[in-house]
Design a protein around this motif. Structure first.
Motif, PDB file in Angstrom:
ATOM      1  N   PRO A 133       0.830  -1.205   0.000  1.00 45.41           N
ATOM      2  CA  PRO A 133       0.000   0.000   0.000  1.00 45.41           C
ATOM      3  C   PRO A 133       0.868   1.260   0.000  1.00 45.41           C
ATOM      4  N   GLU A 134       0.324   2.335  -0.537  1.00 40.16           N
ATOM      5  CA  GLU A 134       1.033   3.615  -0.500  1.00 40.16           C
ATOM      6  C   GLU A 134       1.015   4.186   0.908  1.00 40.16           C
ATOM      7  N   GLY A 135       1.944   5.087   1.162  1.00 39.09           N
ATOM      8  CA  GLY A 135       1.885   5.873   2.392  1.00 39.09           C
ATOM      9  C   GLY A 135       2.505   5.221   3.615  1.00 39.09           C
ATOM     10  N   LEU A 136       3.144   4.082   3.436  1.00 38.38           N
ATOM     11  CA  LEU A 136       3.818   3.481   4.592  1.00 38.38           C
ATOM     12  C   LEU A 136       5.074   4.283   4.915  1.00 38.38           C
ATOM     13  N   LEU A 137       5.419   4.303   6.178  1.00 34.33           N
ATOM     14  CA  LEU A 137       6.594   5.045   6.620  1.00 34.33           C
ATOM     15  C   LEU A 137       7.689   4.060   7.024  1.00 34.33           C
ATOM     16  N   GLU A 138       8.888   4.611   7.196  1.00 34.54           N
ATOM     17  CA  GLU A 138       9.984   3.799   7.721  1.00 34.54           C
ATOM     18  C   GLU A 138       9.555   3.204   9.067  1.00 34.54           C
ATOM     19  N   SER A 139       9.670   1.896   9.188  1.00 28.93           N
ATOM     20  CA  SER A 139       9.318   1.125  10.395  1.00 28.93           C
ATOM     21  C   SER A 139       7.804   0.981  10.617  1.00 28.93           C
ATOM     22  N   SER A 140       6.989   1.341   9.616  1.00 30.03           N
ATOM     23  CA  SER A 140       5.554   1.051   9.707  1.00 30.03           C
ATOM     24  C   SER A 140       5.337  -0.449   9.859  1.00 30.03           C
ATOM     25  N   GLN A 141       4.261  -0.795  10.585  1.00 33.46           N
ATOM     26  CA  GLN A 141       3.884  -2.200  10.620  1.00 33.46           C
ATOM     27  C   GLN A 141       3.258  -2.547   9.269  1.00 33.46           C
ATOM     28  N   LEU A 142       3.624  -3.683   8.717  1.00 37.88           N
ATOM     29  CA  LEU A 142       3.058  -4.109   7.433  1.00 37.88           C
ATOM     30  C   LEU A 142       1.614  -4.555   7.647  1.00 37.88           C
ATOM     31  N   PRO A 143       0.782  -4.460   6.602  1.00 37.98           N
ATOM     32  CA  PRO A 143      -0.613  -4.892   6.753  1.00 37.98           C
ATOM     33  C   PRO A 143      -0.700  -6.322   7.296  1.00 37.98           C
ATOM     34  N   GLU A 144       0.223  -7.167   6.854  1.00 41.19           N
ATOM     35  CA  GLU A 144       0.360  -8.483   7.467  1.00 41.19           C
ATOM     36  C   GLU A 144       1.800  -8.940   7.250  1.00 41.19           C
ATOM     37  N   PRO A 145       2.293  -9.841   8.105  1.00 46.17           N
ATOM     38  CA  PRO A 145       3.678 -10.292   7.940  1.00 46.17           C
ATOM     39  C   PRO A 145       3.871 -10.975   6.588  1.00 46.17           C
ATOM     40  N   VAL A 146       5.061 -10.809   6.021  1.00 44.42           N
ATOM     41  CA  VAL A 146       5.345 -11.337   4.689  1.00 44.42           C
ATOM     42  C   VAL A 146       6.586 -12.231   4.738  1.00 44.42           C
ATOM     43  N   PHE A 147       6.501 -13.345   4.045  1.00 46.81           N
ATOM     44  CA  PHE A 147       7.628 -14.274   3.904  1.00 46.81           C
ATOM     45  C   PHE A 147       8.478 -13.801   2.740  1.00 46.81           C
ATOM     46  N   THR A 148       9.722 -13.418   3.000  1.00 45.51           N
ATOM     47  CA  THR A 148      10.607 -12.902   1.945  1.00 45.51           C
ATOM     48  C   THR A 148      11.896 -13.727   1.945  1.00 45.51           C
ATOM     49  N   PRO A 149      11.870 -14.881   1.273  1.00 41.64           N
ATOM     50  CA  PRO A 149      13.024 -15.784   1.344  1.00 41.64           C
ATOM     51  C   PRO A 149      14.277 -15.208   0.685  1.00 41.64           C
ATOM     52  N   SER A 150      15.394 -15.742   1.087  1.00 37.11           N
ATOM     53  CA  SER A 150      16.643 -15.360   0.424  1.00 37.11           C
ATOM     54  C   SER A 150      17.521 -16.598   0.372  1.00 37.11           C
ATOM     55  N   THR A 151      18.614 -16.446  -0.309  1.00 41.27           N
ATOM     56  CA  THR A 151      19.540 -17.566  -0.402  1.00 41.27           C
ATOM     57  C   THR A 151      20.931 -17.047  -0.106  1.00 41.27           C
ATOM     58  N   LYS A 152      21.754 -17.912   0.487  1.00 37.44           N
ATOM     59  CA  LYS A 152      23.101 -17.472   0.850  1.00 37.44           C
ATOM     60  C   LYS A 152      23.923 -17.256  -0.404  1.00 37.44           C
ATOM     61  N   ALA A 153      24.618 -16.131  -0.467  1.00 35.41           N
ATOM     62  CA  ALA A 153      25.484 -15.851  -1.609  1.00 35.41           C
ATOM     63  C   ALA A 153      26.646 -16.836  -1.619  1.00 35.41           C
ATOM     64  N   GLU A 154      27.050 -17.265  -2.816  1.00 34.70           N
ATOM     65  CA  GLU A 154      28.206 -18.170  -2.934  1.00 34.70           C
ATOM     66  C   GLU A 154      29.459 -17.465  -2.425  1.00 34.70           C
ATOM     67  N   VAL A 155      29.590 -16.211  -2.786  1.00 34.71           N
ATOM     68  CA  VAL A 155      30.733 -15.420  -2.341  1.00 34.71           C
ATOM     69  C   VAL A 155      30.214 -14.276  -1.481  1.00 34.71           C
ATOM     70  N   GLY A 156      31.006 -13.902  -0.492  1.00 30.44           N
ATOM     71  CA  GLY A 156      30.629 -12.767   0.334  1.00 30.44           C
ATOM     72  C   GLY A 156      29.596 -13.167   1.371  1.00 30.44           C
ATOM     73  N   ASP A 157      29.136 -12.189   2.078  1.00 28.88           N
ATOM     74  CA  ASP A 157      28.390 -12.433   3.299  1.00 28.88           C
ATOM     75  C   ASP A 157      26.922 -12.055   3.146  1.00 28.88           C
ATOM     76  N   HIS A 158      26.569 -11.486   1.985  1.00 26.38           N
ATOM     77  CA  HIS A 158      25.220 -10.932   1.905  1.00 26.38           C
ATOM     78  C   HIS A 158      24.265 -11.842   1.160  1.00 26.38           C
ATOM     79  N   ASP A 159      23.069 -11.943   1.700  1.00 27.91           N
ATOM     80  CA  ASP A 159      22.089 -12.847   1.147  1.00 27.91           C
ATOM     81  C   ASP A 159      21.426 -12.210  -0.073  1.00 27.91           C
ATOM     82  N   ILE A 160      20.923 -13.087  -0.952  1.00 29.04           N
ATOM     83  CA  ILE A 160      20.284 -12.622  -2.174  1.00 29.04           C
ATOM     84  C   ILE A 160      18.795 -12.898  -2.055  1.00 29.04           C
TER      85      ILE A 160
END
Ligand SMILES: Nc1ncnc2c1ncn2[C@@H]1O[C@H](COP(=O)(O)OP(=O)(O)O)[C@@H](O)[C@H]1O
Ligand SMILES: [Mg+2]
Length: 298
Positions: A133-160
């Protein structure tokens, strides 16, 4: 730290992992603290015990949703591994676990819009590619929790970040759906529980694995290291609340001219003591238990 006479498998930023035989792992959680992805030189006394005690609490609470990998946190159960029941250093920081075949997907659940999700929303109005939705602010509660999967990067420390479809490609649709559903349920229950006790869990990462084909909750669960904990009374959409646990360290580091690359600046006693107190407070608030009752706590 006590030498452990078992095959050493790995040393992560926080944990040392040993092969305990019989498809079991021994995980030893240190007092190491990382801030801005750099491990500080000074340990935070008892931090490893807080993470262990909190995970043990949650594994028990969520047993009706999913089996946990935890077998025991009691040194008395490690006699066959050559570990003394009265080892003062290891007391309270060990987890004997079932070894799982870890899924190549990190199960992130977000309840509030912060961090990289806030950055994405601010530029494109989406989170993880999906419109919000529009109008959300930094640290707003989301309308409902969302599953946002990631995978470990082959190189480096940051997930994709990966889409749900990509997660399904990796582990199969049926398993991906089960993983998403169980992650959302654990988060919903845990976040509601913590919120009633004054702590908001803004987002978190679960790691799941398979043991004999059964889905098992692994790693650590809903700790300040795997999650963003915020003090509920300092949450105000429009800004990022202070971190419940790391705020004393962040405040100190922010006041320095440090470029966030190793070596880290030394933490003074005051910062260490204040940070320890925050970890202990998080544990006591969430569990309603006294930390001094946990093994190894002086
Ligand atoms: N039951 C389990 N079986 C096998 N591996 C596990 C299990 N639980 C956790 N792990 C793995 O153990 C490691 C935990 O160590 P940690 O120090 O937290 O590592 P990291 O720095 O990758 O977070 C992770 O790689 C995690 O995927
Ligand atoms: Mg970890």
């Amino acid at each position: 730290m006590t030498a452990i006479d078992l095959p050493h498998l790995s040393t992560g930023k926080v944990r040392d992992i040993y092969d305990a035989g019989d498809d079991r792992l021994l995980m030893v959680t240190s007092d190491r603290l990382s801030a801005f992805d750099v491990v500080m030189a000074e340990p935070i006394p008892d931090k490893g015990r807080v993470l262990t005690a909190m995970s043990a609490f949650w594994f028990e609470r969520f047993a009706h949703l999913v089996q946990g990998h935890l077998i025991s946190t009691d040194l008395a159960d490690l006699a066959d591994l050559g570990i003394a029941a009265d080892d003062a250093e290891l007391a309270g920081r060990v987890m004997l676990c079932r070894k799982a075949e870890m899924l190549p997907v990190e199960c992130i659940v977000r309840g509030y819009l912060t961090g990289s999700a806030w950055k994405e929303y601010r530029t494109s109005g989406t989170m993880h590619g999906a419109p919000l939705p529009e109008g959300l602010l930094e640290s707003s509660q989301l309308p409902e929790p969302v599953f946002t999967p990631s995978t470990k990067a082959e190189v480096g420390d940051h997930d994709i970040n990966i889409s749900f479809g990509e997660a399904a490609d990796l582990i199969g649709t049926d398993l991906a759906e089960r993983v998403r559903d169980v992650s959302l349920r654990i988060y919903a229950e845990g976040a509601a529980w913590a919120a009633e006790r004054g702590i908001l869990i803004a987002d978190t990462k679960f790691e799941l694995g398979l043991v004999d084909g059964e889905l098992i909750l692994c790693d650590e669960v809903l700790t300040p290291d795997s999650s963003r904990f915020w003090p509920a009374d300092h949450w105000q959409p429009g800004a990022t609340p202070p971190s419940f646990d790391k705020q004393p360290v962040r405040d100190y580091l922010d006041g320095l001219d440090w470029d966030k690359t190793p070596p880290p600046p030394p933490l003074g006693d005051e910062v260490v003591v204040a940070t320890r107190a925050r970890y202990v407070e998080a544990y006591e608030r969430i569990t309603g238990r006294s930390f001094t009752d946990w093994p190894g706590v002086a």
